[in-house]
Design a protein around this motif. Structure first.
Motif, PDB file in Angstrom:
ATOM      1  N   ARG A 137       0.844  -1.192   0.000  1.00 46.23           N
ATOM      2  CA  ARG A 137       0.000   0.000   0.000  1.00 46.23           C
ATOM      3  C   ARG A 137       0.883   1.248   0.000  1.00 46.23           C
ATOM      4  O   ARG A 137       2.032   1.201   0.449  1.00 46.23           O
ATOM      5  CB  ARG A 137      -0.889   0.026   1.250  1.00 46.23           C
ATOM      6  N   GLU A 185     -17.468  -9.729  -7.143  1.00 45.64           N
ATOM      7  CA  GLU A 185     -16.320  -8.948  -7.600  1.00 45.64           C
ATOM      8  C   GLU A 185     -16.147  -9.132  -9.111  1.00 45.64           C
ATOM      9  O   GLU A 185     -16.059 -10.265  -9.605  1.00 45.64           O
ATOM     10  CB  GLU A 185     -15.067  -9.398  -6.853  1.00 45.64           C
ATOM     11  N   TYR A 204     -13.744  -9.009 -11.110  1.00 44.35           N
ATOM     12  CA  TYR A 204     -12.573  -9.737 -11.598  1.00 44.35           C
ATOM     13  C   TYR A 204     -12.912 -11.180 -11.946  1.00 44.35           C
ATOM     14  O   TYR A 204     -12.413 -11.722 -12.929  1.00 44.35           O
ATOM     15  CB  TYR A 204     -11.439  -9.720 -10.569  1.00 44.35           C
ATOM     16  N   THR A 232      -3.885 -10.807 -11.176  1.00 40.33           N
ATOM     17  CA  THR A 232      -4.282  -9.964 -10.062  1.00 40.33           C
ATOM     18  C   THR A 232      -3.282 -10.114  -8.925  1.00 40.33           C
ATOM     19  O   THR A 232      -2.276 -10.808  -9.047  1.00 40.33           O
ATOM     20  CB  THR A 232      -5.720 -10.305  -9.602  1.00 40.33           C
ATOM     21  N   ARG A 274      -2.453  -8.502  -4.504  1.00 42.49           N
ATOM     22  CA  ARG A 274      -2.943  -7.846  -3.295  1.00 42.49           C
ATOM     23  C   ARG A 274      -3.416  -6.416  -3.578  1.00 42.49           C
ATOM     24  O   ARG A 274      -4.073  -5.810  -2.727  1.00 42.49           O
ATOM     25  CB  ARG A 274      -1.851  -7.812  -2.226  1.00 42.49           C
ATOM     26  N   LEU A 297      -5.714  -5.708  -5.503  1.00 44.84           N
ATOM     27  CA  LEU A 297      -7.172  -5.859  -5.464  1.00 44.84           C
ATOM     28  C   LEU A 297      -7.608  -6.623  -4.217  1.00 44.84           C
ATOM     29  O   LEU A 297      -8.364  -6.113  -3.392  1.00 44.84           O
ATOM     30  CB  LEU A 297      -7.658  -6.593  -6.716  1.00 44.84           C
ATOM     31  N   PHE A 298      -7.128  -7.846  -4.062  1.00 49.08           N
ATOM     32  CA  PHE A 298      -7.616  -8.722  -2.989  1.00 49.08           C
ATOM     33  C   PHE A 298      -6.819  -8.483  -1.701  1.00 49.08           C
ATOM     34  O   PHE A 298      -6.016  -9.301  -1.266  1.00 49.08           O
ATOM     35  CB  PHE A 298      -7.557 -10.177  -3.432  1.00 49.08           C
ATOM     36  N   SER A 299      -7.100  -7.342  -1.101  1.00 46.41           N
ATOM     37  CA  SER A 299      -6.409  -6.894   0.104  1.00 46.41           C
ATOM     38  C   SER A 299      -7.346  -6.986   1.297  1.00 46.41           C
ATOM     39  O   SER A 299      -8.555  -7.235   1.162  1.00 46.41           O
ATOM     40  CB  SER A 299      -5.955  -5.442  -0.071  1.00 46.41           C
ATOM     41  N   GLU A 306      -8.242  -4.468   2.913  1.00 43.23           N
ATOM     42  CA  GLU A 306      -9.161  -3.339   2.734  1.00 43.23           C
ATOM     43  C   GLU A 306     -10.331  -3.746   1.837  1.00 43.23           C
ATOM     44  O   GLU A 306     -11.474  -3.345   2.079  1.00 43.23           O
ATOM     45  CB  GLU A 306      -8.414  -2.147   2.148  1.00 43.23           C
ATOM     46  N   TRP A 307     -10.028  -4.517   0.781  1.00 44.19           N
ATOM     47  CA  TRP A 307     -11.099  -5.014  -0.093  1.00 44.19           C
ATOM     48  C   TRP A 307     -12.076  -5.857   0.714  1.00 44.19           C
ATOM     49  O   TRP A 307     -13.298  -5.696   0.602  1.00 44.19           O
ATOM     50  CB  TRP A 307     -10.500  -5.837  -1.233  1.00 44.19           C
ATOM     51  N   GLY A 315     -14.264  -3.882   3.006  1.00 48.28           N
ATOM     52  CA  GLY A 315     -15.308  -3.206   2.251  1.00 48.28           C
ATOM     53  C   GLY A 315     -16.441  -4.124   1.861  1.00 48.28           C
ATOM     54  O   GLY A 315     -17.598  -3.680   1.724  1.00 48.28           O
ATOM     55  N   GLN A 316     -16.144  -5.399   1.654  1.00 53.14           N
ATOM     56  CA  GLN A 316     -17.171  -6.367   1.274  1.00 53.14           C
ATOM     57  C   GLN A 316     -17.983  -6.858   2.471  1.00 53.14           C
ATOM     58  O   GLN A 316     -19.133  -7.274   2.312  1.00 53.14           O
ATOM     59  CB  GLN A 316     -16.526  -7.588   0.591  1.00 53.14           C
TER      60      GLN A 316
END
Length: 369
Positions: free
Chosen positions: A52, A231, A233, A242, A244, A246-248, A250-251, A254-255
């Motif tokens: 990040r 998602e 993707y 892909t 991290r 995207l698939f972090s 934080e992601w 958020g989900q």
């Protein structure tokens, strides 16, 4: 006469470094020695943080790259010691580095992929030529830069009369489909161990869910799974890759939304199902009659995850790569030894059907000792 190369792999799972000393003089690559070591906790934390944006990240990334090379060099030293070999016996080291950003084709149309690696330092520390930066040439040629292992998978497993699937589950999962006519399809399915491990560390203090036991004791949350699978993707056609980016965590946060009060074990069960289902769906979408799936990477050691993949692909024989001669934690490291040899020999890889690159390219740069 032996044809020795070393392969070093530290993947998006951030669990540490795997190294192999490989002899390519036989008809099939022969792993002479394997060594591995977990990352020291401060280095692991810094590598994760560098996924990040943050303060002074160029300075921090340079120093983390130096420390990573010291870890790599220690693995090289252990391999040589175990094999009773010397630096001069090894033609080159294939060093993947640590991916901290992966954004191909974004922003300016070319994008970038960034693996922390200081190959000049590694050459200095080991006295062996180093091949590194494998992905960026493919990105420069319009490709995704990943996955790069499918041609290596073909060299190991692609000689039968039936289509064979090779599923690598590291931090990110990727699939290779080897068809009997010689054509290959390969792409990233989505999260592998990254979300599972992060959630486990966050709620139990353990770096990973051993054997998937925590997930197995949880309850699947169908509505959350549906939310995660929405998602975009997952619906994109290949070539695609892909990470991290995207698939972090934080992601995931958020989900979670309205599922924020769910029991952590239930979320773990659902994240494990997400990995299994993303992989299985891609197999069924592109090779619905697949009869053999060979699984490598750390995910192959997760018994619950393997059982879920088998349940979702009942027509396929799902087995660890160990059953096919190469233990799961050695496959990717051996692939980078194989790629380094291709680079030294100036042999291009025709990755167009996998990464979408404009043509065959020699990957990687050579740093002489």
């Amino acid at each position: 006469m032996p044809d020795f190369y070393i392969g070093l792999m530290s993947g998006t799972s951030l669990d540490g470094v795997d190294g192999v000393l490989v002899d390519f003089s036989p008809s099939s690559p022969l792993v002479i020695e394997h060594a591995c070591a977990p990352f020291p906790a401060p280095l692991r934390a810094e590598l994760l943080a560098l996924n990040r944006s943050g303060p002074d990240e160029l300075h921090r990334a340079a120093l983390a790259g130096n420390e990573l090379m010291r870890q790599y060099a220690a693995i090289v030293g252990e391999l040589l010691h175990k094999a009773r070999a010397e630096s001069k016996d090894v033609r080159a080291i294939g060093a993947h580095g640590q991916t901290v950003r992966h954004r191909p084709q974004e922003f300016d149309g070319t994008g970038y992929t960034l693996q922390l690696c200081q190959p000049a330092l590694l050459a200095e520390l080991t006295g062996i030529d180093v091949v590194a930066d494998f992905r960026s040439r493919d990105v420069a040629a319009g490709g995704q830069g990943a996955p790069l292992a499918p041609f290596f998978h073909q060299s190991l497993y692609g000689h039968g009369q039936d289509t064979v699937g090779v599923l690598n589950i590291g931090g990110i999962s990727n699939i290779t489909l080897l068809r009997p006519d010689g054509t290959i399809l390969g792409f990233d399915c989505g999260p592998g161990n990254a979300l599972i491990d992060n959630w486990c560390a966050r709620h139990t203090g353990r770096d990973y869910d051993a054997e998937g036991a925590w997930a197995a004791g949880g309850r699947l949350l169908p509505a959350l799974l549906e939310t995660l699978l929405a998602e975009p993707y997952f619906g994109k056609p290949p070539p695609k890759s892909t990470g991290r980016d995207l698939f972090s965590q934080e992601w995931l946060d958020g989900q979670l939304g309205r599922f924020g009060d769910a029991a952590p074990a239930d979320v773990q069960a659902t994240l494990t199902e997400l990995t299994a289902m993303a992989c299985a769906r891609d197999v069924l979408r592109h090779e619905p009659n697949l009869r053999r799936l060979i699984v490598c990477g750390g995910g192959a050691l997760n018994g619950h995850l393997m059982r879920r993949i088998k349940a979702l692909l009942p027509a396929a024989e799902v087995a660890s790569s160990a059953d096919w001669g190469l233990p799961p934690l050695q496959v990717e490291a051996t692939a980078f030894a194989w790629l380094a040899r291709r680079t030294v020999r100036r042999e291009p890889l025709a990755l167009q059907s996998i990464t979408g690159a404009r043509g065959a390219r020699v990957l990687g740069g050579i740093y002489p000792a």
